[in-house]
Every structure is written in C-alpha cells, then in structure tokens.
Design a protein around this motif. Structure first.
Motif, short mmCIF file in Angstrom:
data_model
loop_
_atom_site.label_atom_id
_atom_site.label_comp_id
_atom_site.label_asym_id
_atom_site.label_seq_id
_atom_site.Cartn_x
_atom_site.Cartn_y
_atom_site.Cartn_z
N PRO A 139 0.82 -1.22 0.00
CA PRO A 139 0.00 0.00 0.00
C PRO A 139 0.86 1.26 0.00
O PRO A 139 2.00 1.28 0.46
CB PRO A 139 -0.76 -0.13 1.33
N PHE A 140 0.27 2.34 -0.50
CA PHE A 140 0.86 3.67 -0.38
C PHE A 140 -0.27 4.65 -0.10
O PHE A 140 -1.30 4.63 -0.79
CB PHE A 140 1.60 4.08 -1.65
N VAL A 141 -0.07 5.51 0.89
CA VAL A 141 -1.11 6.46 1.32
C VAL A 141 -0.45 7.82 1.50
O VAL A 141 0.60 7.92 2.15
CB VAL A 141 -1.77 6.00 2.64
N ARG A 142 -1.08 8.87 0.96
CA ARG A 142 -0.55 10.23 1.12
C ARG A 142 -1.71 11.22 1.15
O ARG A 142 -2.66 11.09 0.38
CB ARG A 142 0.43 10.59 0.01
N ALA A 143 -1.63 12.22 2.03
CA ALA A 143 -2.70 13.19 2.22
C ALA A 143 -2.38 14.50 1.50
O ALA A 143 -1.22 14.92 1.42
CB ALA A 143 -2.90 13.46 3.71
N TYR A 144 -3.44 15.15 0.98
CA TYR A 144 -3.32 16.42 0.27
C TYR A 144 -4.47 17.35 0.69
O TYR A 144 -5.55 16.87 1.08
CB TYR A 144 -3.38 16.21 -1.25
N PRO A 145 -4.25 18.66 0.56
CA PRO A 145 -5.35 19.59 0.85
C PRO A 145 -6.42 19.60 -0.24
O PRO A 145 -7.55 20.02 0.00
CB PRO A 145 -4.66 20.96 0.94
N GLU A 248 3.75 7.48 5.49
CA GLU A 248 4.70 6.65 4.73
C GLU A 248 5.36 5.61 5.63
O GLU A 248 5.54 4.45 5.24
CB GLU A 248 5.74 7.54 4.06
N ALA A 249 5.73 6.03 6.84
CA ALA A 249 6.32 5.07 7.78
C ALA A 249 5.32 3.98 8.15
O ALA A 249 5.69 2.81 8.29
CB ALA A 249 6.80 5.81 9.03
N GLU A 250 4.05 4.36 8.29
CA GLU A 250 3.02 3.37 8.62
C GLU A 250 2.79 2.40 7.47
O GLU A 250 2.48 1.23 7.70
CB GLU A 250 1.72 4.07 8.99
N CYS A 251 2.92 2.87 6.22
CA CYS A 251 2.78 1.97 5.07
C CYS A 251 3.89 0.91 5.09
O CYS A 251 3.64 -0.27 4.81
CB CYS A 251 2.83 2.76 3.77
N ARG A 252 5.11 1.31 5.44
CA ARG A 252 6.21 0.35 5.55
C ARG A 252 5.93 -0.63 6.69
O ARG A 252 6.16 -1.84 6.57
CB ARG A 252 7.52 1.09 5.77
N ARG A 253 5.46 -0.10 7.81
CA ARG A 253 5.16 -0.95 8.96
C ARG A 253 4.04 -1.94 8.63
O ARG A 253 4.08 -3.11 9.02
CB ARG A 253 4.77 -0.06 10.14
#
Length: 425
Positions: A139-145, A248-253
């Motif tokens: 998975p990859f997750v990233r937040a944007y306004p 991003e760290a949580e996606c790796r975890r």
C-alpha cells in the motif's frame, strides 16, 4: 387500548387463538386473463436497451388498448412480483463476483478518500490518495489539501518512488482529473495532461465501469482498512508534511507486519521486494503541474486559488503563465520564471517577496518604510547590519535602497557589500 369489541370477544373465548392473518393466494380477477400478455410485454421490455425500455405506465396503456380494465397499481404489483420471481429463479448475481488474478509488476489500483485530521490545532478534512500494487498488495497512502490534477501527478510520482518502479497498467475510477468523457462499456476519453503523465511512466490507464467498485476492489478495501487502522482515533500533527511522513512510515510498517493473503509464509514487504524486480525502471519524476493564464496586476500580484502571489516588477500588467504544483507555485512570463513561491491553501492570503519589488523601490525609496512587501523583511545578516549602521530617516532609506539596487541578489550570492568605501560583512 383501542381494541374493537370483536377482538376482545375473540380473545376471551379463545385465549390461544392466533390473530395474525397471512394471505395464501392473491386473487387477480382483472389481471388474470391478461397475465400471459403482461409477461410477454415485460420480457420484451427487459431485452431492450435501457434507453428504449417502456415505463410501466406505457405498458398499462397498451394493455388498456387490448381491453384490460384494471388499474395501473395492479400492473405495478404484478411487474414487481414477476421481477422478484425472475431474480430468484436466475439467482441473484448482483453480489457474486469473479476473483481477479494479477502477475507481478502488472498493475496497480488508485483511489481517493476523505479523512478528518487535526493540523496545527485546527480540524481539517484532507484528501487521501491511495495506491496499491495488485500482486504484492503493497500500500501507499498520502494526504493532500486538494483532490486536483497536480495532486494526482504528485501522488503518482511519490508512490512509484516508494515502490521502486512502475507497473505496466493503472486501474482507476472515472475521476474528473483523469477521464473527460465516459462512453458505453470501457470506452473513455482521458484527460490530455493525464495521458501525458501515463505515457511518461509507460502506464496503460484503464477506467472501471461506473458503479463497479469491485473492479478495483483491492484499493477499495485499502480505503476502508486504512480508515480504521490509520485515521482512528483522529490524527493530530503540526503540518501536512509531518502527517505524510508518518503515513509513509506506517505503510512500511503495514507491509512488514501483515502476511500476504495468497502467498504462504510471506509478508507483504517480502512480496514487494520480489515484485520490485518485475517493475519498469523508474524514470525522472513527471513535471506534474496545472497551468493557467493570468494577468499580473499593477501591484505585481497574481491571484490563484483565492490567494495572491507576487511576481517580479517586470511582469506587472503582463500576461503570465502560472504553473501550480502540489507544493509550490511557479510563474513564467515570456519564457522566463518571474516568481516561485511555496503554495498556500488558505483563503485571501497574500504571499510577497520583497525582492520582486526592488526595481520599483529604486524609483520610490520612500516605500521602504510603509510598503507592504517590506514589513518584517527578514534581511540577510550583512544587509541587516548595514541597515542598522545607516540609521533611520529618508536619507538613510535612499542610501540603503541604492545599495540594494546595485546588489539585488547579494544575499543569494554571498557577496561582500561596499558602501562609500567601507567594507561591511
């Protein structure tokens, strides 16, 4: 108790009596003789394209022309029962799916979600980009306004860098930033800039059928899972940058701690390492901007997304091209860059760079005292020291402006300044 005498009498005389009533058979004295004809019309109507299908009011009208004397409601109830029995006989296929299988490096799925977080002590609803490799389930997750096109470009560049390569096919829903027109079936007209981005990475874009979330079920499931695992309870960070570093760290975890659903004794992180060798090589990041044309005002300002950004004085009253990236704004005029700012996402904010106004200040040195761009100007140490040595007053302002005009970019080039033969560091 609002009971009738007959009900009370029946209860007294037969305490164990059952008062419920269930009709065994629906009598249809008017519909019965026309039931065969009505079923023929319903079957013919089901086989027609959706646009050519008849409404039940029209079917009722056709039956009346053939001698039917019943009401429209009788036709409506009969049609509902006919559809229900037909669905039971054929089996309800609406919730039955075909399992999908992907090869390593073949495809990814992309989607958006809206999540509530707290940024700098204020509640904020962020738009979260989700990408998932279909074989390894990474998975990859990233937040944007925002959920705009430049955010889509940035999310792809960062996701591909996170995965270490690019799959050959991308699966999307019909989001407006990617799809311009939806035709019948799988035919789509994709946005021109979106196609340029996919061509840059060597990706074949595929859009799902409308309301067919199962076609990208992996990322749909990721949206629900990440909402429970990552965004509850509500996250609190000082900035979106800190939030994204944590995500991003949580996606790796997540990849390191969760087993692959189809590969025995294999974690998602291990599957990602295997799939990484099957991905296409990662090219240079796509120049993912959204460009719009504006006219700079006489005060050297360009308005974009409800905020104002300063440009060089040479671009005042000129037509400029503004390129909006996910995190910055670049303004060009006649092929040259006339401004670059960090992007802001509030409203009615004015972002000023005092160096943009230097040519105007050289002609109007009195503006140094009350000009908006120069309030709270964070000068380089050498210029700040010079400003203190010159003192205050109109003459001191003119001398300081003369120094700035002769060395406008001294702070960037690290030059030593000379004023009236005196060297100042």
């Amino acid at each position: 108790m609002r009971l009738s005498r007959n009900t009370v009498r029946k209860a007294v005389r037969a305490p164990d009596a059952d008062f419920s009533y269930e009709r065994k058979e629906q009598h249809r004295p008017r519909t019965g003789p026309f039931s065969r004809r009505l079923e023929e019309l319903l079957e013919q109507n089901e086989d027609l394209p959706r646009r050519d299908r008849l409404r039940l009011t029209r079917i009722h009208d056709l039956l009346q022309r053939e001698g039917f004397t019943g009401s429209y409601d009788a036709v409506r109830r009969y049609a509902a029962r006919w559809k229900r029995e037909r669905r039971v006989d054929a089996g309800d296929m609406s919730k039955v799916f075909i399992p999908l299988m992907f090869r390593p490096g073949e495809a990814y799925q992309f989607d958006w979600s809206h999540e509530d977080v707290e940024i700098a002590g204020k509640p904020m609803r962020v738009k979260v980009a989700h990408m998932r490799l279909c074989w390894s389930r990474a998975p990859f997750v990233r937040a944007y306004p925002r959920e705009t096109q430049e955010m889509v470009f940035d999310a792809h560049a960062r996701a591909f860098a996170f995965f270490g390569g690019v799959p050959r096919r991308g699966i999307y829903d019909n989001m407006k930033t990617a799809v311009t027109t939806v035709f019948t079936g799988k035919e789509r007209v994709f946005n021109r800039r979106f196609l340029i981005m996919t061509d840059h990475y060597g990706v074949e874009p595929v859009a799902c059928s409308p309301a067919a979330g199962w076609e990208k079920g992996q990322v749909e499931n990721q949206v629900q899972t990440s909402r429970e695992r990552l965004f509850k309870p509500r996250l609190r960070f000082a900035s979106i940058e800190e939030l994204n570093a944590w995500l991003e760290a949580e996606c790796r975890r997540w990849a390191e701690r969760n087993a692959h659903p189809d590969l025995d004794d294999t974690m998602i992180a291990q599957a990602l390492e295997t799939e990484r060798t099957m991905l296409q090589l990662l090219p240079s990041p796509f120049d993912g901007f959204f460009e719009s044309e504006h006219v700079a005002s006489s005060t050297c300002l360009v308005t974009f997304d409800r905020n104002r950004y300063s440009v060089m004085a040479s671009a005042a009253r000129q037509t400029v091209q503004l390129r909006a990236y996910a995190d910055r704004i670049v303004v060009r005029c006649e092929g040259s860059v006339v401004a670059e700012h960090a992007r802001v996402f509030g409203r009615n904010q004015t972002i000023l760079d005092p160096w943009h106004y230097l040519p105007v200040l050289a002609r109007k040195p009195g503006a140094l005292r009350n000009g908006a761009p120069f309030q709270g100007w964070d000068l380089p140490p050498a210029l700040a020291q010079l400003r203190r040595k010159l003192g205050k007053g109109d003459d001191a302002d003119r001398r300081f402006v003369r120094v700035l005009a002769t060395n406008p970019f001294a702070r960037r080039r690290g030059r030593r300044l000379h004023v009236d033969g005196e060297q100042l560091v």
